[in-house]
Design a protein around this motif. Structure first.
Motif, PDB file in Angstrom:
ATOM      1  N   ASN A   5      54.886  -2.040  -8.866  1.00 21.54           N
ATOM      2  CA  ASN A   5      55.306  -3.288  -9.506  1.00 21.54           C
ATOM      3  C   ASN A   5      54.806  -4.524  -8.753  1.00 21.54           C
ATOM      4  O   ASN A   5      54.460  -5.531  -9.384  1.00 21.54           O
ATOM      5  N   ILE A   6      54.755  -4.464  -7.446  1.00 22.85           N
ATOM      6  CA  ILE A   6      54.196  -5.587  -6.683  1.00 22.85           C
ATOM      7  C   ILE A   6      52.708  -5.719  -7.002  1.00 22.85           C
ATOM      8  O   ILE A   6      52.213  -6.830  -7.230  1.00 22.85           O
ATOM      9  N   GLY A   7      51.992  -4.607  -7.023  1.00 20.47           N
ATOM     10  CA  GLY A   7      50.575  -4.648  -7.368  1.00 20.47           C
ATOM     11  C   GLY A   7      50.338  -5.220  -8.752  1.00 20.47           C
ATOM     12  O   GLY A   7      49.443  -6.058  -8.959  1.00 20.47           O
ATOM     13  N   LYS A   8      51.160  -4.796  -9.695  1.00 26.82           N
ATOM     14  CA  LYS A   8      51.049  -5.306 -11.070  1.00 26.82           C
ATOM     15  C   LYS A   8      51.338  -6.809 -11.115  1.00 26.82           C
ATOM     16  O   LYS A   8      50.636  -7.569 -11.796  1.00 26.82           O
ATOM     17  N   ALA A   9      52.344  -7.260 -10.356  1.00 26.70           N
ATOM     18  CA  ALA A   9      52.705  -8.684 -10.334  1.00 26.70           C
ATOM     19  C   ALA A   9      51.614  -9.534  -9.687  1.00 26.70           C
ATOM     20  O   ALA A   9      51.478 -10.713 -10.009  1.00 26.70           O
ATOM     21  N   LEU A  10      50.831  -8.936  -8.804  1.00 27.02           N
ATOM     22  CA  LEU A  10      49.758  -9.670  -8.127  1.00 27.02           C
ATOM     23  C   LEU A  10      48.418  -9.593  -8.865  1.00 27.02           C
ATOM     24  O   LEU A  10      47.463 -10.251  -8.455  1.00 27.02           O
ATOM     25  N   ARG A  11      48.378  -8.807  -9.928  1.00 29.99           N
ATOM     26  CA  ARG A  11      47.117  -8.616 -10.651  1.00 29.99           C
ATOM     27  C   ARG A  11      46.466  -9.958 -10.975  1.00 29.99           C
ATOM     28  O   ARG A  11      47.099 -10.869 -11.496  1.00 29.99           O
ATOM     29  N   GLY A  12      45.186 -10.081 -10.602  1.00 31.34           N
ATOM     30  CA  GLY A  12      44.433 -11.297 -10.864  1.00 31.34           C
ATOM     31  C   GLY A  12      44.682 -12.407  -9.854  1.00 31.34           C
ATOM     32  O   GLY A  12      44.103 -13.487  -9.956  1.00 31.34           O
ATOM     33  N   ARG A  55      45.137 -11.540  -6.241  1.00 31.56           N
ATOM     34  CA  ARG A  55      45.052 -10.946  -4.901  1.00 31.56           C
ATOM     35  C   ARG A  55      44.480 -11.937  -3.881  1.00 31.56           C
ATOM     36  O   ARG A  55      44.923 -12.004  -2.739  1.00 31.56           O
ATOM     37  N   GLU A  56      43.490 -12.710  -4.315  1.00 32.88           N
ATOM     38  CA  GLU A  56      42.828 -13.650  -3.397  1.00 32.88           C
ATOM     39  C   GLU A  56      43.742 -14.799  -2.970  1.00 32.88           C
ATOM     40  O   GLU A  56      43.448 -15.509  -2.020  1.00 32.88           O
ATOM     41  N   LYS A  57      44.885 -14.958  -3.615  1.00 33.91           N
ATOM     42  CA  LYS A  57      45.813 -16.039  -3.277  1.00 33.91           C
ATOM     43  C   LYS A  57      46.826 -15.645  -2.209  1.00 33.91           C
ATOM     44  O   LYS A  57      47.583 -16.488  -1.743  1.00 33.91           O
ATOM     45  N   VAL A  58      46.852 -14.358  -1.852  1.00 34.20           N
ATOM     46  CA  VAL A  58      47.859 -13.892  -0.895  1.00 34.20           C
ATOM     47  C   VAL A  58      47.233 -13.112   0.249  1.00 34.20           C
ATOM     48  O   VAL A  58      46.174 -12.504   0.103  1.00 34.20           O
ATOM     49  N   LEU A  59      47.924 -13.164   1.364  1.00 28.91           N
ATOM     50  CA  LEU A  59      47.624 -12.298   2.495  1.00 28.91           C
ATOM     51  C   LEU A  59      48.705 -11.221   2.474  1.00 28.91           C
ATOM     52  O   LEU A  59      49.900 -11.531   2.436  1.00 28.91           O
ATOM     53  N   LEU A  60      48.264  -9.972   2.453  1.00 27.69           N
ATOM     54  CA  LEU A  60      49.197  -8.853   2.376  1.00 27.69           C
ATOM     55  C   LEU A  60      49.321  -8.162   3.726  1.00 27.69           C
ATOM     56  O   LEU A  60      48.331  -7.906   4.404  1.00 27.69           O
ATOM     57  N   GLN A  61      50.548  -7.866   4.070  1.00 27.14           N
ATOM     58  CA  GLN A  61      50.841  -7.091   5.262  1.00 27.14           C
ATOM     59  C   GLN A  61      51.406  -5.755   4.787  1.00 27.14           C
ATOM     60  O   GLN A  61      52.423  -5.722   4.095  1.00 27.14           O
ATOM     61  N   GLY A  62      50.714  -4.677   5.110  1.00 28.94           N
ATOM     62  CA  GLY A  62      51.139  -3.334   4.717  1.00 28.94           C
ATOM     63  C   GLY A  62      51.315  -2.466   5.947  1.00 28.94           C
ATOM     64  O   GLY A  62      50.627  -2.660   6.955  1.00 28.94           O
ATOM     65  N   HIS A  63      52.204  -1.504   5.875  1.00 35.33           N
ATOM     66  CA  HIS A  63      52.599  -0.745   7.059  1.00 35.33           C
ATOM     67  C   HIS A  63      52.029   0.671   7.076  1.00 35.33           C
ATOM     68  O   HIS A  63      52.087   1.388   6.083  1.00 35.33           O
ATOM     69  N   ILE A  64      51.497   1.035   8.226  1.00 37.77           N
ATOM     70  CA  ILE A  64      50.994   2.384   8.488  1.00 37.77           C
ATOM     71  C   ILE A  64      52.117   3.135   9.193  1.00 37.77           C
ATOM     72  O   ILE A  64      52.560   2.734  10.270  1.00 37.77           O
ATOM     73  N   LEU A 106      48.955  -1.209  -4.873  1.00 40.30           N
ATOM     74  CA  LEU A 106      48.825  -2.661  -4.835  1.00 40.30           C
ATOM     75  C   LEU A 106      47.542  -3.134  -5.514  1.00 40.30           C
ATOM     76  O   LEU A 106      47.314  -4.329  -5.641  1.00 40.30           O
ATOM     77  N   GLN A 107      46.721  -2.179  -5.940  1.00 43.65           N
ATOM     78  CA  GLN A 107      45.472  -2.468  -6.661  1.00 43.65           C
ATOM     79  C   GLN A 107      44.538  -3.340  -5.829  1.00 43.65           C
ATOM     80  O   GLN A 107      44.021  -4.358  -6.294  1.00 43.65           O
ATOM     81  N   THR A 108      44.341  -2.920  -4.581  1.00 47.12           N
ATOM     82  CA  THR A 108      43.456  -3.658  -3.683  1.00 47.12           C
ATOM     83  C   THR A 108      42.675  -2.669  -2.832  1.00 47.12           C
ATOM     84  O   THR A 108      43.088  -1.520  -2.666  1.00 47.12           O
ATOM     85  N   ASP A 109      41.554  -3.123  -2.314  1.00 47.31           N
ATOM     86  CA  ASP A 109      40.766  -2.258  -1.427  1.00 47.31           C
ATOM     87  C   ASP A 109      40.902  -2.675   0.038  1.00 47.31           C
ATOM     88  O   ASP A 109      40.243  -2.120   0.909  1.00 47.31           O
ATOM     89  N   TYR A 110      41.776  -3.647   0.303  1.00 47.01           N
ATOM     90  CA  TYR A 110      42.020  -4.030   1.699  1.00 47.01           C
ATOM     91  C   TYR A 110      43.416  -4.626   1.845  1.00 47.01           C
ATOM     92  O   TYR A 110      44.007  -5.128   0.904  1.00 47.01           O
ATOM     93  N   ILE A 111      43.905  -4.552   3.063  1.00 46.97           N
ATOM     94  CA  ILE A 111      45.176  -5.152   3.462  1.00 46.97           C
ATOM     95  C   ILE A 111      44.844  -6.107   4.600  1.00 46.97           C
ATOM     96  O   ILE A 111      44.060  -5.773   5.495  1.00 46.97           O
ATOM     97  N   ASP A 112      45.408  -7.285   4.576  1.00 49.12           N
ATOM     98  CA  ASP A 112      45.072  -8.274   5.596  1.00 49.12           C
ATOM     99  C   ASP A 112      45.587  -7.882   6.973  1.00 49.12           C
ATOM    100  O   ASP A 112      44.857  -7.957   7.961  1.00 49.12           O
ATOM    101  N   VAL A 113      46.850  -7.485   7.057  1.00 51.46           N
ATOM    102  CA  VAL A 113      47.419  -7.051   8.334  1.00 51.46           C
ATOM    103  C   VAL A 113      47.975  -5.642   8.144  1.00 51.46           C
ATOM    104  O   VAL A 113      48.940  -5.443   7.410  1.00 51.46           O
ATOM    105  N   GLY A 114      47.357  -4.688   8.806  1.00 49.79           N
ATOM    106  CA  GLY A 114      47.833  -3.302   8.800  1.00 49.79           C
ATOM    107  C   GLY A 114      48.813  -3.122   9.949  1.00 49.79           C
ATOM    108  O   GLY A 114      48.426  -3.138  11.117  1.00 49.79           O
TER     109      GLY A 114
END
Length: 181
Positions: A56-63, A65-74, A103-111
């Protein structure tokens, strides 16, 4: 806005921690993200491993992605219908790839290396397969920076002092009240 640690990234002073979105409807998630972006927030922390909230977050960010920096956890995993902190490299890879896909992205800003509280946790993690995985993701551009989440300032300082960590999230004094270093 300010620089985030050693990342070189400029983030809003207030970030959107998305934990409270788990279990909520897509419509509510989208309205919260819309309000955050409209208010100038450009930094979102997504540690939750539950599949539906990630989707749902990925869907809400659709179109957008370039406006946000995403932090995702390993190390934040969803195993047998339950949240789990894991250091198992197979689980870490599976659930980090799941994060990217949902999240429908090929990168995360902060892993973020997830939930490293004890000094002994850091001592083990510093030379682990999980750290090597994070370093390889950074080298490939799948993550732009390596971060770490902790609830222990002593452990966090030790990790930052190692030079391996570009940004650190410290929950003070409990979950939900976070400060970045």
């Amino acid at each position: 806005y300010r620089k985030l640690g050693r990342t070189g990234m400029t983030v809003s002073e207030i970030a959107l921690g998305c934990e409270h979105l788990q279990g909520k409807s897509y419509e509510l998630i989208k309205s919260v993200i819309d309000a955050a972006l409209d208010g100038g927030i450009n930094f979102l922390d997504v540690f939750m491993s539950e599949p539906e909230v990630r989707t749902n977050i990925g869907k809400a960010l659709r179109g957008r992605r370039e406006k946000v920096l995403l932090q995702g956890h390993i190390g934040s995993c969803w195993v047998d219908g339950q949240y789990k902190v894991s250091r198992d490299i197979g689980e870490c890879v599976t659930y980090f790839e799941d994060l990217l896909e949902r999240l429908q992205t090929d990168y995360i800003d902060v892993g973020m290396l997830h939930f490293v509280d004890k000094e002994t946790d850091w001592d083990t993690l510093e030379h682990s397969e999980m750290m090597q995985y994070a370093l390889s993701l950074k080298e490939k551009g799948v993550i732009r920076a390596i971060g770490m989440s902790s609830h222990n300032p002593v452990t966090a300082k030790k990790a930052v002092d190692s030079g391996l960590i570009d940004a650190c999230l410290i929950a003070v004094p409990h979950y939900g009240h976070c400060q970045y270093a």
